[in-house]
Design a protein around this motif. Structure first.
Motif, mmCIF file in Angstrom:
data_model
loop_
_atom_site.group_PDB
_atom_site.id
_atom_site.type_symbol
_atom_site.label_atom_id
_atom_site.label_comp_id
_atom_site.label_asym_id
_atom_site.label_seq_id
_atom_site.Cartn_x
_atom_site.Cartn_y
_atom_site.Cartn_z
ATOM 1 N N ASP A 51 0.858 -1.177 0.000
ATOM 2 C CA ASP A 51 0.000 0.000 0.000
ATOM 3 C C ASP A 51 0.893 1.225 0.000
ATOM 4 O O ASP A 51 1.902 1.283 0.732
ATOM 5 N N ASP A 62 -4.490 7.171 -1.419
ATOM 6 C CA ASP A 62 -4.042 5.836 -1.023
ATOM 7 C C ASP A 62 -4.220 4.902 -2.215
ATOM 8 O O ASP A 62 -5.255 4.905 -2.878
ATOM 9 N N CYS A 63 -3.187 4.126 -2.505
ATOM 10 C CA CYS A 63 -3.161 3.288 -3.701
ATOM 11 C C CYS A 63 -2.530 1.939 -3.375
ATOM 12 O O CYS A 63 -1.929 1.749 -2.313
ATOM 13 N N GLY A 84 -14.814 1.686 -6.495
ATOM 14 C CA GLY A 84 -13.500 2.083 -6.009
ATOM 15 C C GLY A 84 -12.514 0.948 -5.786
ATOM 16 O O GLY A 84 -12.728 -0.209 -6.159
ATOM 17 N N LEU A 85 -11.387 1.307 -5.171
ATOM 18 C CA LEU A 85 -10.316 0.356 -4.860
ATOM 19 C C LEU A 85 -10.781 -0.580 -3.757
ATOM 20 O O LEU A 85 -11.146 -0.143 -2.665
ATOM 21 N N ARG A 86 -10.728 -1.889 -4.055
ATOM 22 C CA ARG A 86 -11.235 -2.903 -3.129
ATOM 23 C C ARG A 86 -10.562 -4.234 -3.460
ATOM 24 O O ARG A 86 -9.770 -4.299 -4.415
ATOM 25 N N ASN A 107 -7.103 4.743 -5.640
ATOM 26 C CA ASN A 107 -8.385 5.051 -5.021
ATOM 27 C C ASN A 107 -8.875 6.360 -5.626
ATOM 28 O O ASN A 107 -8.406 7.432 -5.246
ATOM 29 N N TYR A 110 -10.176 9.308 -3.118
ATOM 30 C CA TYR A 110 -9.364 9.694 -1.965
ATOM 31 C C TYR A 110 -9.741 11.066 -1.411
ATOM 32 O O TYR A 110 -9.495 11.354 -0.238
ATOM 33 N N PRO A 114 -10.600 7.225 2.517
ATOM 34 C CA PRO A 114 -9.632 6.191 2.135
ATOM 35 C C PRO A 114 -10.362 4.943 1.661
ATOM 36 O O PRO A 114 -11.538 4.728 1.992
ATOM 37 N N SER A 115 -9.669 4.127 0.899
ATOM 38 C CA SER A 115 -10.282 2.882 0.433
ATOM 39 C C SER A 115 -10.200 1.815 1.531
ATOM 40 O O SER A 115 -9.311 1.880 2.391
ATOM 41 N N PRO A 116 -11.130 0.854 1.487
ATOM 42 C CA PRO A 116 -12.274 0.789 0.588
ATOM 43 C C PRO A 116 -13.409 1.697 1.066
ATOM 44 O O PRO A 116 -13.620 1.846 2.271
#
Length: 291
Positions: A51, A62-63, A84-86, A107, A110, A114-116
């Motif tokens: 991360d 956040d990626c 989204g990012l999950r 994400n 953002y 933040p993700s998720p």
């Protein structure tokens, strides 16, 4: 892009295909979507995943970053769909890395959280989930797409595992499709290939329509269109084909028959493995020659 029309189309498709009973529909709308198991990668490379946080003009994103171990690789920037990012997109990013790419999955929300941003197993069919993600998606526009793309590409170019002598690929799903188009147009010196999978709003009447950036692109593009999206807007593919041809930009614009909006994402209720694998294979082939 995901909206009430595609939601109704997907539910009707599942009912007619026998994949969705009344009881299952109740579970689905409660957010009980399952995640498919991806087919194994031939000659899969060992990867390192982490991360990361990336500073953009609008905050800190956040990626998820994953890359092959022990060597530099061409980078790919992945834009998720409206949920989204999950975990599903982490799995998809990791799979791409196992094929030899340094993958950054971002994400897109953002600015909001933040993700998720939704719980695991969430479904867009759930009105409570839509009430979370739709306002977040509404905060994004052509300006944020480009500024985010510039920040993420700049970050990638500073990473040791990234081979900066090779161009970058980008791929996006649902609302990520227009972002792919704008990324390729804004950064032609770095983006060598792009893929939109059931992307929505690629051609509009607005002065900032994604397709208007095609003349600025220097990338091989793949536009994979869902059958129900094409039924609703059959002219869009022709506008894209004409624009790519006029700009001499190599592109595949194809409607994937029997594939509904969302078919490429492994936790989607309408995930279609055969057609998803075909689209994935076409993207890998383009990356192989263009990056």
């Amino acid at each position: 892009m995901c909206d009430q029309h595609t939601l109704e189309d997907d539910i009707e498709f599942l009912k007619k295909s026998g994949q969705l009973s009344r009881r299952q529909f109740g579970k689905l709308t409660a957010g009980a979507a399952a995640m498919a198991i991806l087919p194994p990668v031939a000659n899969a490379q060992d990867v390192m995943e982490m991360d990361v946080t990336i500073t953009t003009p609008d905050g800190v994103a956040d990626c998820y970053f994953v890359h092959p171990m022990g060597r530099r690789a061409p980078a790919v920037l992945m834009w998720p769909d409206i949920l989204g990012l999950r975990p599903a997109f982490r799995e998809m990013g990791k799979r791409l890395a196992q094929s030899g790419y340094a993958v950054l999955v971002v994400n897109p929300f953002y600015r909001s959280a933040p993700s998720p941003v939704v719980p695991e197993g969430a479904s867009f069919q759930d009105p409570d989930i839509r009430s979370i993600v739709m306002p977040m998606a509404g905060q994004l526009n052509a300006r944020t797409h480009v500024s985010d793309a510039q920040a993420f590409v700049s970050w990638l170019d500073q990473q040791g595992p990234v081979d900066t002598n090779r161009k970058i690929g980008t791929m996006g799903y649902c609302m990520g499709g227009p972002i792919v188009m704008r990324t390729a147009a804004a950064l032609p010196e770095r983006i060598g290939a792009g893929g939109s999978f059931h992307g929505g709003g690629l051609t509009t009447d607005n002065p900032d329509s994604p397709h208007l950036g095609i003349p600025q692109m220097d990338a091989h593009m793949l536009i994979a269109v869902a059958a129900n999206d094409d039924e609703r807007d059959p002219e869009s593919k022709e506008i894209l084909r004409a624009a790519f041809a006029a700009a001499n930009v190599p592109a595949e614009v194809e409607v994937y028959e029997g594939a509904m909006h969302g078919w490429c994402v492994i936790d989607s209720a309408v995930y279609h493995e055969e057609q998803a694998e075909r689209a994935w294979g076409r993207m890998l082939a383009i990356f192989e020659t263009a990056l």
